[in-house]
Design an enzyme around this catalytic site. Structure first.
Site, PDB file in Angstrom:
ATOM      1  N   SER A 120       0.616  -1.057   0.237  1.00  0.00           N
ATOM      2  CA  SER A 120       0.021   0.178  -0.392  1.00  0.00           C
ATOM      3  C   SER A 120       0.705   1.434   0.432  1.00  0.00           C
ATOM      4  O   SER A 120      -0.089   2.141  -0.469  1.00  0.00           O
ATOM      5  CB  SER A 120      -0.890   0.382   1.522  1.00  0.00           C
ATOM      6  OG  SER A 120      -0.422  -0.167   2.353  1.00  0.00           O
ATOM      7  N   HIS A 141      -3.287  -3.359  -5.513  1.00  0.00           N
ATOM      8  CA  HIS A 141      -3.325  -2.946  -4.770  1.00  0.00           C
ATOM      9  C   HIS A 141      -4.961  -3.349  -3.858  1.00  0.00           C
ATOM     10  O   HIS A 141      -5.737  -2.174  -4.884  1.00  0.00           O
ATOM     11  CB  HIS A 141      -3.203  -1.816  -4.411  1.00  0.00           C
ATOM     12  CG  HIS A 141      -3.332  -0.960  -3.025  1.00  0.00           C
ATOM     13  ND1 HIS A 141      -3.557   0.323  -2.126  1.00  0.00           N
ATOM     14  CD2 HIS A 141      -3.114  -1.573  -1.651  1.00  0.00           C
ATOM     15  CE1 HIS A 141      -4.005   0.945  -1.275  1.00  0.00           C
ATOM     16  NE2 HIS A 141      -3.448  -0.582  -0.661  1.00  0.00           N
ATOM     17  N   GLU A 153      -5.845  -0.850  -7.398  1.00  0.00           N
ATOM     18  CA  GLU A 153      -4.787   0.009  -7.952  1.00  0.00           C
ATOM     19  C   GLU A 153      -4.315  -0.748  -8.761  1.00  0.00           C
ATOM     20  O   GLU A 153      -3.404  -1.542  -7.972  1.00  0.00           O
ATOM     21  CB  GLU A 153      -4.380   0.972  -6.982  1.00  0.00           C
ATOM     22  CG  GLU A 153      -5.047   2.212  -6.513  1.00  0.00           C
ATOM     23  CD  GLU A 153      -4.866   3.047  -5.444  1.00  0.00           C
ATOM     24  OE1 GLU A 153      -5.314   3.777  -5.663  1.00  0.00           O
ATOM     25  OE2 GLU A 153      -4.088   2.482  -4.781  1.00  0.00           O
ATOM     26  N   ASN A 191      -4.380   6.709  -1.369  1.00  0.00           N
ATOM     27  CA  ASN A 191      -4.037   6.635   0.515  1.00  0.00           C
ATOM     28  C   ASN A 191      -3.510   8.026   0.630  1.00  0.00           C
ATOM     29  O   ASN A 191      -3.390   8.484   1.054  1.00  0.00           O
ATOM     30  CB  ASN A 191      -2.542   5.498   0.732  1.00  0.00           C
ATOM     31  CG  ASN A 191      -3.638   4.230   1.076  1.00  0.00           C
ATOM     32  OD1 ASN A 191      -4.023   4.172   1.384  1.00  0.00           O
ATOM     33  ND2 ASN A 191      -3.093   3.244   1.092  1.00  0.00           N
TER      34      ASN A 191
HETATM   35  N1  3HC Z   1     -14.844  -9.420   5.241  1.00  0.00           N
HETATM   36  C1  3HC Z   1     -16.015  -9.759   4.928  1.00  0.00           C
HETATM   37  N2  3HC Z   1     -17.004  -8.660   3.606  1.00  0.00           N
HETATM   38  C2  3HC Z   1     -17.275  -8.438   4.812  1.00  0.00           C
HETATM   39  C3  3HC Z   1     -16.540  -7.756   5.869  1.00  0.00           C
HETATM   40  C4  3HC Z   1     -15.279  -8.121   6.039  1.00  0.00           C
HETATM   41  N3  3HC Z   1     -14.450  -8.044   7.461  1.00  0.00           N
HETATM   42  N4  3HC Z   1     -17.004  -7.180   6.225  1.00  0.00           N
HETATM   43  C5  3HC Z   1     -18.293  -6.822   6.093  1.00  0.00           C
HETATM   44  N5  3HC Z   1     -18.591  -7.785   4.820  1.00  0.00           N
HETATM   45  C6  3HC Z   1     -19.917  -8.030   4.035  1.00  0.00           C
HETATM   46  C7  3HC Z   1     -21.141  -7.991   4.553  1.00  0.00           C
HETATM   47  O1  3HC Z   1     -21.291  -9.731   4.584  1.00  0.00           O
HETATM   48  C8  3HC Z   1     -21.720  -7.522   3.880  1.00  0.00           C
HETATM   49  O2  3HC Z   1     -21.979  -8.562   2.906  1.00  0.00           O
HETATM   50  P1  3HC Z   1     -23.801  -8.671   1.988  1.00  0.00           P
HETATM   51  O3  3HC Z   1     -24.332  -6.990   1.607  1.00  0.00           O
HETATM   52  O4  3HC Z   1     -23.439  -9.545   0.977  1.00  0.00           O
HETATM   53  O5  3HC Z   1     -23.865  -9.283   2.883  1.00  0.00           O
HETATM   54  C9  3HC Z   1     -21.575  -5.781   3.506  1.00  0.00           C
HETATM   55  O6  3HC Z   1     -20.060  -6.572   3.025  1.00  0.00           O
HETATM   56  C10 3HC Z   1     -21.804  -5.559   3.782  1.00  0.00           C
HETATM   57  O7  3HC Z   1     -21.414  -5.168   5.710  1.00  0.00           O
HETATM   58  P2  3HC Z   1     -22.457  -4.306   6.450  1.00  0.00           P
HETATM   59  O8  3HC Z   1     -24.034  -4.431   6.408  1.00  0.00           O
HETATM   60  O9  3HC Z   1     -21.767  -6.447   7.614  1.00  0.00           O
HETATM   61  O10 3HC Z   1     -22.196  -3.957   7.130  1.00  0.00           O
HETATM   62  P3  3HC Z   1     -21.461  -2.758   6.482  1.00  0.00           P
HETATM   63  O11 3HC Z   1     -22.924  -1.842   5.422  1.00  0.00           O
HETATM   64  O12 3HC Z   1     -21.160  -1.361   7.131  1.00  0.00           O
HETATM   65  O13 3HC Z   1     -20.684  -2.227   5.538  1.00  0.00           O
HETATM   66  C11 3HC Z   1     -17.968  -1.915   5.242  1.00  0.00           C
HETATM   67  C12 3HC Z   1     -18.830  -3.085   6.230  1.00  0.00           C
HETATM   68  C13 3HC Z   1     -18.320  -2.754   4.237  1.00  0.00           C
HETATM   69  C14 3HC Z   1     -16.533  -2.274   5.996  1.00  0.00           C
HETATM   70  C15 3HC Z   1     -18.514  -1.111   5.092  1.00  0.00           C
HETATM   71  O14 3HC Z   1     -18.492  -0.435   6.259  1.00  0.00           O
HETATM   72  C16 3HC Z   1     -17.769   0.519   4.346  1.00  0.00           C
HETATM   73  O15 3HC Z   1     -17.588   0.175   2.999  1.00  0.00           O
HETATM   74  N6  3HC Z   1     -16.481   0.911   5.187  1.00  0.00           N
HETATM   75  C17 3HC Z   1     -15.212   1.941   4.656  1.00  0.00           C
HETATM   76  C18 3HC Z   1     -14.428   0.584   4.232  1.00  0.00           C
HETATM   77  C19 3HC Z   1     -13.201   0.808   3.177  1.00  0.00           C
HETATM   78  O16 3HC Z   1     -13.111   2.684   3.628  1.00  0.00           O
HETATM   79  N7  3HC Z   1     -12.004   0.733   3.257  1.00  0.00           N
HETATM   80  C20 3HC Z   1     -10.982   0.983   2.213  1.00  0.00           C
HETATM   81  C21 3HC Z   1      -9.845   0.375   4.185  1.00  0.00           C
HETATM   82  S1  3HC Z   1      -8.153   1.688   3.251  1.00  0.00           S
HETATM   83  C22 3HC Z   1      -8.025  -0.041   2.234  1.00  0.00           C
HETATM   84  O17 3HC Z   1      -8.043  -0.831   2.553  1.00  0.00           O
HETATM   85  C23 3HC Z   1      -6.875   0.239   2.119  1.00  0.00           C
HETATM   86  C24 3HC Z   1      -5.536  -0.176   2.626  1.00  0.00           C
HETATM   87  O18 3HC Z   1      -3.544   0.101   1.754  1.00  0.00           O
HETATM   88  C25 3HC Z   1      -4.992   0.816   4.188  1.00  0.00           C
END
Ligand code: 3HC
Length: 296
Positions: A120, A141, A153, A191
């Site tokens: 990342s 990524h 990415e 990022n």
């Molecule tokens: N693994 C797999 N699937 C997951 C999961 C996980 N850890 N957490 C949630 N899910 C799935 C659920 O099973 C659900 O699937 P479905 O709709 O098919 O049943 C779906 O995601 C929605 O989950 P929930 O209803 O439980 O919860 P939310 O609606 O609150 O969604 C979230 C959870 C998808 C994590 C949402 O809050 C989100 O998009 N958050 C932002 C995440 C984000 O910004 N990620 C990027 C981070 S930066 C990065 O990764 C880069 C790195 O380099 C730092």
């Protein structure tokens, strides 16, 4: 463009297991490698649980789950990845460890194998330089949680050939993801913008502009983000955020990338977010509550 028939994934932690799951679910025979049996079994177990949950929720057919698991195999031996057409690495963000790994893979894999790193923040160019195939090396990524987040990415270095970039881009698309093209600058696109935002939220809190909860609520409801910056920091991992910020500060030498003192102290104290049960929030109860570490 030669076909990708088999996929290798190195690392079965949070990102690696997601990549392996998505690859197997997309129809690719996939082999995932961990350093020992305990970590491998933990990663594969998490994938099984994830797929079972999909079946329970009625989002996935039991037959599709079984077919995905049949296409997925685990190993602790690097040699088992020799016949893969693309190998995606998702191990610890340590440049020397990555260079050693890709050096070994380069010696054992045929010329046609594409190497990809899920780094990342490290420089893809530097990792690629540890091999004799920098033209067949890209960054891929993914975002957490990998099965849910649509973006990948695809990072091209100055040495990446157009044919390799195109194959990696098409591969990301074949996983059901939306790929975007990025240059090999620290943080790539997401990022580069997300990390300064999360760091700035910490500074805003330190300046007394709002409480942790109010800043989170503000960005969630005011901007439609799925998570506010502190909940997101805990989700990504405050150790990860701290390391990425350090690397980006080193690259750009700009204050906006510098980790604020509070983040450094939380990292040092083991407040790494959800993975340690405490970060900006404490996750030991039913609902997260703001952690005492930040309110004292
Ligand atoms: N693994 C797999 N699937 C997951 C999961 C996980 N850890 N957490 C949630 N899910 C799935 C659920 O099973 C659900 O699937 P479905 O709709 O098919 O049943 C779906 O995601 C929605 O989950 P929930 O209803 O439980 O919860 P939310 O609606 O609150 O969604 C979230 C959870 C998808 C994590 C949402 O809050 C989100 O998009 N958050 C932002 C995440 C984000 O910004 N990620 C990027 C981070 S930066 C990065 O990764 C880069 C790195 O380099 C730092």
């Amino acid at each position: 463009m030669s076909e990708i028939r088999k996929v290798g994934v190195i690392g079965c932690g949070l990102m690696g297991r997601g990549i392996a799951q998505v690859s197997a679910a997309s129809g690719y025979p996939t082999v995932v490698r961990e350093v020992n049996d305990g970590l491998l079994e933990a990663g594969l177990g998490a994938i099984r649980k994830q797929l079972d949950r999909g079946v329970e929720k009625g989002k996935l057919e039991a037959a599709d789950r079984d077919a995905t698991l049949e296409r997925l195999s685990g190993t602790v031996s690097l040699e088992d990845l020799t016949d893969c057409d693309i190998i995606v690495e998702a191990i610890v963000e340590d440049i020397e460890v990555k260079k050693d790994l890709f050096g070994a893979l380069d010696r054992q894999c045929p010329d046609g194998t594409i190497f990809a790193s899920n780094t990342s923040s490290l420089t893809v160019t530097e990792i690629a330089a540890s091999t004799n195939r920098p033209d067949r090396f890209v960054g891929l990524h993914f975002f957490n949680p990998v099965p849910v987040m649509k973006l990948v990415e695809v990072v091209r270095t100055g040495a990446t050939s157009s044919a390799t970039f195109d194959r990696a881009f098409a591969f990301a698309r074949s996983l059901g993801k939306v790929p975007i093209a990025c240059m090999d600058n620290s943080g790539f696109v997401v990022n580069r913008l997300l990390v300064p935002y999360m760091l700035d939220a910490i500074r805003a809190y330190e300046e007394g502009i709002g409480s942790i909860e109010d800043i989170d609520t503000g960005m969630k409801l005011g901007c439609g983000y799925p998570m506010g910056p502190f909940i997101l920091g805990d989700f990504v991992g405050l150790d990860t955020l701290y390391f990425i910020a350090e690397i980006m500060f080193e690259e750009y030498r700009e204050k906006r990338f510098a980790p604020p003192p509070l983040l450094k102290r939380m990292y040092l104290a083991g407040y790494h977010g959800r993975k340690t049960g405490k970060g900006f929030y404490d996750y030991s109860g039913e609902e997260p509550v703001v952690s005492k570490f930040v309110t004292k």
